[in-house]
Design a protein around this motif. Structure first.
Motif, short mmCIF file in Angstrom:
data_model
loop_
_atom_site.label_atom_id
_atom_site.label_comp_id
_atom_site.label_asym_id
_atom_site.label_seq_id
_atom_site.Cartn_x
_atom_site.Cartn_y
_atom_site.Cartn_z
N LEU A 79 0.83 -1.21 0.00
CA LEU A 79 0.00 0.00 0.00
C LEU A 79 0.86 1.25 0.00
N ALA A 80 1.89 1.24 0.83
CA ALA A 80 2.78 2.41 0.90
C ALA A 80 3.50 2.61 -0.42
N GLU A 81 3.93 1.53 -1.02
CA GLU A 81 4.66 1.61 -2.29
C GLU A 81 3.75 2.13 -3.40
N SER A 82 2.53 1.63 -3.47
CA SER A 82 1.61 2.08 -4.52
C SER A 82 1.18 3.53 -4.30
N ALA A 83 1.04 3.94 -3.04
CA ALA A 83 0.67 5.33 -2.75
C ALA A 83 1.79 6.28 -3.14
N ALA A 84 3.03 5.85 -2.93
CA ALA A 84 4.17 6.70 -3.27
C ALA A 84 4.34 6.79 -4.79
N ASP A 86 1.89 6.36 -7.12
CA ASP A 86 0.73 6.94 -7.80
C ASP A 86 -0.10 7.72 -6.80
N PRO A 87 0.36 8.90 -6.40
CA PRO A 87 -0.40 9.66 -5.41
C PRO A 87 -1.78 10.03 -5.94
N VAL A 88 -2.74 9.98 -5.07
CA VAL A 88 -4.12 10.32 -5.43
C VAL A 88 -4.25 11.84 -5.41
#
Length: 123
Positions: A79-84, A86-88
């Motif tokens: 989750l942290a990797e995907s958020a970093a 592809d920030p929403v």
């Protein structure tokens, strides 16, 4: 990149430290060299299933519990990797017309939203 061996090592170290045990105690009980166990805990070596089983027995922890904790850590890391990566973007909020409500106790204010949104400011 998420390394499973690093997450596994972190969980093993936490399990050992929760018990207040040293690397030497666990390595002796698991019959694995102290240096190798240290490398596993630091995520530098991949542990075989046989080695993990021996460490779990030495720590008196079920392998399923260990893997569940690793799985939880992996989920958080993903989750942290995907958020970093592809920030929403922040949602675009339309400009709203302010409405002021005076002389009415806040618990008595009932608002039925019209087709367009409004901001209500209690004075």
């Amino acid at each position: 990149m998420i390394l499973l061996r690093r997450l596994l090592g972190d969980v093993l170290r936490r399990q050992r430290q929760r018990q207040g045990r040293t690397l030497r105690e666990v390595s002796s009980s698991a019959r694995v060299s102290l240096g190798y166990l240290s490398e596993v805990e630091r995520g530098q070596k991949e542990a075989s299933s046989e080695l993990l089983s021996a460490i779990c027995v030495a720590l008196d922890v079920r392998m399923s519990e260990l893997m569940r904790e690793v799985s939880d850590e992996l989920s958080l890391a993903e989750l942290a990797e995907s958020a970093a990566a592809d920030p929403v973007p922040a949602p675009v909020r339309p400009m709203l017309n302010p409405v002021s409500v005076t002389g009415v106790p806040p618990e008595r204010v009932t608002i039925k939203a019209p087709a367009e949104a409004v901001d209500v400011v209690a004075a």
